[in-house]
Design a protein around this motif. Structure first.
Motif, PDB file in Angstrom:
ATOM      1  N   VAL A  54       2.929  10.964   2.587  1.00 23.36           N
ATOM      2  CA  VAL A  54       2.484  10.180   1.436  1.00 23.36           C
ATOM      3  C   VAL A  54       1.163   9.498   1.734  1.00 23.36           C
ATOM      4  N   GLU A  55       0.994   9.051   2.968  1.00 27.94           N
ATOM      5  CA  GLU A  55      -0.178   8.274   3.346  1.00 27.94           C
ATOM      6  C   GLU A  55      -1.379   9.132   3.721  1.00 27.94           C
ATOM      7  N   ALA A  56      -1.155  10.407   4.052  1.00 30.42           N
ATOM      8  CA  ALA A  56      -2.233  11.220   4.619  1.00 30.42           C
ATOM      9  C   ALA A  56      -3.398  11.411   3.665  1.00 30.42           C
ATOM     10  N   TYR A  57      -3.101  11.686   2.395  1.00 31.25           N
ATOM     11  CA  TYR A  57      -4.149  11.961   1.419  1.00 31.25           C
ATOM     12  C   TYR A  57      -4.003  11.018   0.230  1.00 31.25           C
ATOM     13  N   PRO A  58      -4.446   9.779   0.363  1.00 32.10           N
ATOM     14  CA  PRO A  58      -4.316   8.842  -0.752  1.00 32.10           C
ATOM     15  C   PRO A  58      -5.153   9.307  -1.935  1.00 32.10           C
TER      16      PRO A  58
ATOM     17  N   THR B  19       0.831  -1.208   0.000  1.00 30.17           N
ATOM     18  CA  THR B  19       0.000   0.000   0.000  1.00 30.17           C
ATOM     19  C   THR B  19       0.862   1.252   0.000  1.00 30.17           C
ATOM     20  N   MET B  20       1.886   1.280   0.842  1.00 38.35           N
ATOM     21  CA  MET B  20       2.787   2.419   0.859  1.00 38.35           C
ATOM     22  C   MET B  20       3.492   2.571  -0.486  1.00 38.35           C
ATOM     23  N   TYR B  21       3.891   1.459  -1.073  1.00 36.64           N
ATOM     24  CA  TYR B  21       4.549   1.495  -2.378  1.00 36.64           C
ATOM     25  C   TYR B  21       3.613   2.099  -3.429  1.00 36.64           C
ATOM     26  N   ARG B  22       2.353   1.666  -3.441  1.00 35.90           N
ATOM     27  CA  ARG B  22       1.412   2.186  -4.438  1.00 35.90           C
ATOM     28  C   ARG B  22       1.166   3.677  -4.250  1.00 35.90           C
TER      29      ARG B  22
ATOM     30  N   ALA C  35       3.247   5.835  -2.950  1.00 42.89           N
ATOM     31  CA  ALA C  35       4.456   6.542  -3.366  1.00 42.89           C
ATOM     32  C   ALA C  35       4.569   6.594  -4.887  1.00 42.89           C
ATOM     33  N   ARG C  36       4.241   5.497  -5.559  1.00 45.90           N
ATOM     34  CA  ARG C  36       4.302   5.475  -7.023  1.00 45.90           C
ATOM     35  C   ARG C  36       3.280   6.428  -7.633  1.00 45.90           C
ATOM     36  N   ALA C  37       2.121   6.540  -7.005  1.00 40.66           N
ATOM     37  CA  ALA C  37       1.107   7.464  -7.508  1.00 40.66           C
ATOM     38  C   ALA C  37       1.585   8.904  -7.413  1.00 40.66           C
ATOM     39  N   GLU C  38       2.364   9.191  -6.360  1.00 40.00           N
ATOM     40  CA  GLU C  38       2.863  10.550  -6.181  1.00 40.00           C
ATOM     41  C   GLU C  38       4.100  10.809  -7.021  1.00 40.00           C
ATOM     42  N   ARG C  39       4.938   9.780  -7.186  1.00 44.40           N
ATOM     43  CA  ARG C  39       6.187   9.947  -7.949  1.00 44.40           C
ATOM     44  C   ARG C  39       6.354   8.772  -8.912  1.00 44.40           C
ATOM     45  N   PRO C  40       5.583   8.767  -9.987  1.00 46.85           N
ATOM     46  CA  PRO C  40       5.576   7.596 -10.883  1.00 46.85           C
ATOM     47  C   PRO C  40       6.901   7.336 -11.582  1.00 46.85           C
ATOM     48  N   ASP C  41       7.736   8.358 -11.738  1.00 46.60           N
ATOM     49  CA  ASP C  41       8.983   8.184 -12.476  1.00 46.60           C
ATOM     50  C   ASP C  41      10.199   8.039 -11.569  1.00 46.60           C
ATOM     51  N   ASP C  42       9.978   7.906 -10.284  1.00 43.81           N
ATOM     52  CA  ASP C  42      11.087   7.813  -9.344  1.00 43.81           C
ATOM     53  C   ASP C  42      11.847   6.504  -9.575  1.00 43.81           C
ATOM     54  N   PRO C  43      13.130   6.586  -9.970  1.00 41.83           N
ATOM     55  CA  PRO C  43      13.874   5.350 -10.256  1.00 41.83           C
ATOM     56  C   PRO C  43      14.073   4.471  -9.037  1.00 41.83           C
ATOM     57  N   ALA C  44      14.150   5.078  -7.851  1.00 40.67           N
ATOM     58  CA  ALA C  44      14.321   4.272  -6.635  1.00 40.67           C
ATOM     59  C   ALA C  44      13.115   3.371  -6.405  1.00 40.67           C
TER      60      ALA C  44
END
Length: 1022
Positions: free
Chosen positions: A397-401, A318-321, A323-332
């Motif tokens: 990241v989690e506050a406002y999905p 869930t945290m991963y999803r 984070a990806r929604a907020e930063r879809p191009d983040d290589p990390a």
């Protein structure tokens, strides 16, 4: 303000009615500091980062530790509660109270001494952790604990909360770093305390006095409860709940200082601390392990922890999803190993090879486990740091999905023995699902069994709050059954204190009460927290509705359900806006200068929240308290991208000003600088005459006085010929009807060289060069600043675009985005101006023609503010079509190379470019052109459009520039160009009086062409 405020206490003599005005006068007489009982200050301190709200009686910002002690003495004389406050980042409610708040963070933050040999430091309580670590870096040392709030939390606050962070895996909690504390009790005892063996105890008793009584009572409490503490305290590294009575035991050295750590300001005021510092690891490596789910990852924790990593963190799918929604191009994030639960394991070493070998040894060991991690990898340092920043930003990241309900604190840091973590998480997950909280993330410091995760609580209705209470009670019983701690990091405050009997039993909780009574018998130190607590469902800030929320707004607030009230309450209080200057970033420039809570994004958000609540701030949009707090907001938009929850204070400020001055006379600067596009259009008829009037010494002072401009500012000069007029003069023809002939824009297909010389054309050069127009058409938008003040930038952009093979079209009339009206809150006019420009550019946008913006702040309006202010399909389409010069070259001409390349530059990225547009494309283009560029991370330049010109803002504007930009300009080598796309940035650079001038990217690129528009080197200006 009411002259009398009642503040009832519990289980102690109730305070008499507080004569607020007398209290304020006594504090002003006795305290060397800032005494604030105004509505705005009280509003700014009414909440922390928790779910709780308690409006303070007043706020004191002492200039010294002695001044703070004097404030406590005044409060004692008036029998008034006190709250000693650090960075205000607490998550359990311990940093808000109906008390006099003493904020140590502005003036009382010195690192007083460093003993490198013994690795000891003495530091004042108000020192911010990152600032302390920054100073210690030169000695190769740091403070061991590092919570995710490290940019804002103070040493005193860390002591109050017994802070941990990821580094506690290696260095322990704050209590393990504390050697001694200088404390102040409510009744006036000021002393250093620490380990108290029999000899020290005898010395204190011989000295007599109140300190001797305290020590005697503490020893009696220890002796009475010794066996109870030994049997009922969990054997757990992350036991943060309750008072540290175990530190009083003989086997722990009878350490009173460490017993006071974690007491959340309910016992004493901490003035100074002597801490043990730790060496910085010379090298680090990060291994990331992927598992089938977060429960399997938790099962593997003991095996991983056996390899003694520096940190052992975790996050679930869930945290991963999120984070990806907020930063879809983040290589990390893109390169994470396969799985649905991950362990992030950090190792240290004397060198990179040793650190990597330790990680690889751990991975070899886990390869033999069943089940083995799905995959493991070692990232490069940049990816490691980015992934670690992501983990630290989990709360935001989690506050406002993007989908699902908003999440809250409430049960966010319980800890259990790591060897039982997997089983606990399975039971906890079942508990969450049973109460309807299934969509929240799980992450945290798994190496020590500490689990984080906000919950989608309903704290607005009676039924929702009842569900929350039932969940919290069951969760407390579950943690206790596993031998865990209700809090493994954030403290008890109000959120957990009521539940402590479920963890410790009534006997230990009664001992906590005795401990408090020794130091604070009248219950005046942060009352209602830890001991004799308010209920966990009292004082909830979300329980209130917002009667003052406006029904109609100018902006649409698409991320806040279309509600300004929701936007005003978006801040979750993590304090990232209270950064130190050396940490870089844009947010929040005025706070960095003033160090005032009201001038942080968080502080301003709190005032807006109180405004829509209507209880403390009762005059709504007319509020002078809110207006004054917003006055020093530079509208830099740094918070829009750097705030963990993307608070956009520039937009909120514009909305507020629009309503505040509705049908009222505005400040004169709103008419002079807010209407700049109109004045510029009028000045274009006789720019030389206007420049003469505005720059003759006597007339200049008069003009600035009438216009509301700071006297020290030099007014910008209008160009002799506007860019649009220059472009028409090139002898161009209009586009065909299919391409938007209704616009009547000029085309550069047959124009001469830059400067108006007929008969030549700038052709593409290099590997991908070609005839003008071979790459298609573009519209070069002449914004107000480029058109009227810096037309040479537009000319350079034409040269570059044509050389790259584009067919350039320029609207023949000025098309304004409305920026100056937006920034001054004249949003009705801004809408009309913006709508006109959208209509004019619509045919090009519909034809798929890119619109190239040169001024970052104006380009950002088309991309961001425009669709939120004028939510029409045409405006959204224009937002999609609008690009920067660098983005166009990167996307549409990726293979184009200039005839010549090279040079060096120092780049000041405009705030709006940083927040909305990004600088990645610029970096790529500069690299392609061989221009070696040092990108400054020095924050806002301080000019910020009209802000730096306005009377009353000059000192803050200059102080912002001195924080980073001006020193960098002075230090720049003579052969380094000063790259600054923003008109405001170039204006501020010129004001540094170094003789250096800022140059636009278009100018730098134009100098590399075979037939450049001028022959000046990179380090000069046209």
């Amino acid at each position: 303000m009411d002259s009398l405020v009642s503040t009832p206490a519990r289980h102690a003599p109730p305070p008499r009615e507080i004569d607020v005005e007398t209290l304020r006068r006594r504090l002003e007489e006795a305290v060397d500091g800032e005494v604030r009982f105004d509505t705005g200050s009280r509003a700014a301190y009414a909440t922390d980062a928790s779910n709780y709200r308690q409006v303070p009686i007043g706020v004191v910002v002492p200039r010294s530790l002695d001044a703070g002690a004097a404030a406590v003495a005044v409060c004692r004389a008036r029998d008034v509660p006190v709250l000693s406050r650090g960075g205000g980042t607490s998550l359990a409610g311990q940093c808000c109270n109906a008390a006099v708040v003493i904020d140590w963070s502005k003036h009382c933050g010195q690192l007083e001494s460093v003993d490198v040999t013994r690795r000891r430091i003495v530091v004042q309580a108000g020192a911010v952790l990152d600032a302390v670590d920054h100073e210690l870096e030169q000695y190769g040392l740091m403070v061991g604990p590092k919570p995710s709030s490290h940019p804002a939390c103070t040493i005193g606050g860390m002591i109050g909360n017994n802070s941990c962070g990821a580094s506690a895996q290696a260095y322990g909690k704050m209590s393990e770093s504390v050697l001694r504390l200088e404390i102040l009790t409510y009744d006036g005892v000021r002393a250093w305390v620490g380990p108290t063996d029999d000899a020290e105890y005898a010395r204190i008793q011989a000295a007599g006095g109140r300190l001797a009584v305290i020590h005697r009572q503490v020893r009696e409490l220890r002796d009475d409860t010794m066996e109870l503490v030994r049997t009922r305290f969990p054997k757990l590294e992350r036991r943060v709940s309750g008072y540290n009575l175990d530190q009083l035991l003989p086997e722990n050295g009878g350490n009173l200082a460490r017993a006071l750590v974690g007491s959340e300001g309910t016992l004493v005021v901490v003035l100074r601390a002597e801490l043990a510092a730790v060496p910085r690891p010379p090298a680090r490596s990060l291994a990331v392990l992927g598992f089938t789910d977060i429960f399997t990852a938790a099962d593997a924790v003991p095996a991983v922890a056996a390899h003694r990593p520096l940190a052992l963190e975790a996050m679930d799918e869930t945290m991963y999803r999120l984070a990806r929604a907020e930063r879809p191009d983040d290589p990390a994030l893109r390169d994470l190993p396969a799985g649905a639960g991950w362990l992030l394991v950090q190792f240290g070493g004397e060198n990179a090879d040793e650190a990597r070998e330790r990680a690889e040894e751990m991975m070899r060991d886990l390869a033999g486990r069943s089940p083995a991690p799905a995959h493991a990898f070692l990232g490069d340092p940049a990816k490691e740091d980015e992934l670690w920043r992501l983990r630290e930003s989990g709360l935001g990241v989690e506050a406002y999905p993007p989908t699902g309900r908003q999440t809250y604190e409430g049960w966010s840091d319980a800890a259990v023995p790591p060897e039982r973590l997997g089983a606990y998480l399975r039971d906890y997950d079942e508990l969450r699902r049973r109460h309807g909280y299934r969509d929240s993330a799980l992450y945290g410091h798994f190496g020590q069994g500490c689990v984080h995760g906000r919950l989608p609580l309903d704290l607005h209705t009676d039924d929702g709050i009842a569900t929350y209470r039932a969940f919290a009670e069951e969760a407390a019983d579950l943690v206790a059954s596993y031998g865990g701690s209700l809090s493994g990091e954030h403290g008890d405050g109000q959120a957990l204190a009521e539940l402590l009997p479920r963890m410790f039993g009534d006997g230990v909780v009664a001992a906590f009460g005795r401990f408090k009574a020794i130091f604070d018998p009248r219950n005046r130190m942060n009352p209602g927290k830890v001991v004799h607590p308010h209920r966990l469902d009292e004082d909830l800030t979300q329980r209130h509705f917002f009667p003052m929320e406006p029904r109609e707004t100018f902006f649409d607030y698409p991320d806040d359900h279309g509600r300004f009230g929701h936007a005003a309450t978006r801040c979750v209080g993590t304090g990232k806006c209270r950064k130190q200057t050396f940490e870089g970033g844009v947010m929040c420039p005025s706070y960095r200068v003033t160090r005032e809570e009201e001038h942080s994004t968080r502080g301003r958000a709190r005032l807006l929240e109180e405004m829509v609540r209507g209880e403390l701030i009762t005059d709504g949009w007319r509020s002078t308290a809110v207006r004054d707090a917003l006055d020093l907001c530079l509208a830099c938009k740094g918070c829009r991208s750097e705030c963990p929850v993307n608070v956009d204070m520039a937009t909120y400020k514009a909305e507020f000003l629009a309503h505040h001055y509705r049908r009222r006379l505005r400040p004169v600067a709103h008419y002079s600088m807010g209407w700049l596009p109109l004045w510029a259009a009028l000045a274009s008829g006789a720019p030389w005459a206007v420049n003469a009037v505005t720059h003759l010494p006597g007339l200049s002072r008069l003009v600035k006085a009438v216009a509301g401009v700071a006297g020290a500012r030099e007014l910008p000069r209008f160009a002799g010929e506007r860019f649009t007029d220059w472009f028409k003069r090139r002898g161009v023809t209009g586009p065909d009807a299919a391409a938007g002939g209704g616009l009547g824009a000029g085309s550069a297909t047959a124009a001469g060289a830059v400067g108006g010389t007929a008969g030549s054309r700038v052709a593409g050069t290099g590997a991908a060069g070609g005839a003008v127009g071979s790459r298609g058409r573009v519209v070069l938008w002449a914004d107000t600043f480029t058109n009227n003040f810096d037309p040479h930038i537009g000319q350079a952009a034409v040269s570059v675009l044509e050389a790259a093979g584009f067919e350039v079209h320029v609207p023949p009339v000025a098309l304004c985005c409305g920026l100056t009206w937006i920034s001054t809150g004249q949003l009705g006019i801004a809408r009309r101006v913006l709508a006109r420009s959208v209509r004019a550019l619509r045919p090009w946008a519909e034809a798929g023609v890119p619109v190239v913006g040169l001024e970052p702040s104006c380009t950002a309006v088309f991309r961001s503010d425009g669709p939120e202010l004028l939510n029409t399909p045409e405006t959204r389409l224009l937002a999609e079509r609008t690009v920067t010069l660098a983005e166009l070259l990167q996307d549409r001409a990726p293979d184009w190379r200039p005839a010549s390349a090279g040079g060096e530059a120092v780049a000041q990225v405009h705030c709006h470019q940083s927040a909305v547009l990004g600088f990645d494309a610029d970096r790529a283009v500069l690299d392609r052109f061989g221009i070696r560029t040092e990108v400054l991370d020095s924050g806002c330049c301080g000019q910020a459009g009209n802000f730096g010109f306005e009377r009353g803002h000059y000192d803050v504007s200059v102080a912002c520039a001195e924080e980073g930009l001006w020193p960098a300009v002075r230090a720049a080598a003579p052969d380094q160009a000063i790259l600054a796309d923003g008109f405001s940035c170039r204006t501020q650079i010129a004001a540094a009086a170094t003789g250096r001038q800022g140059r636009h990217l278009a100018e730098l690129l134009a100098t590399t062409l075979s037939n450049p528009p001028d022959h000046h080197p990179l380090t000069t200006t046209p």
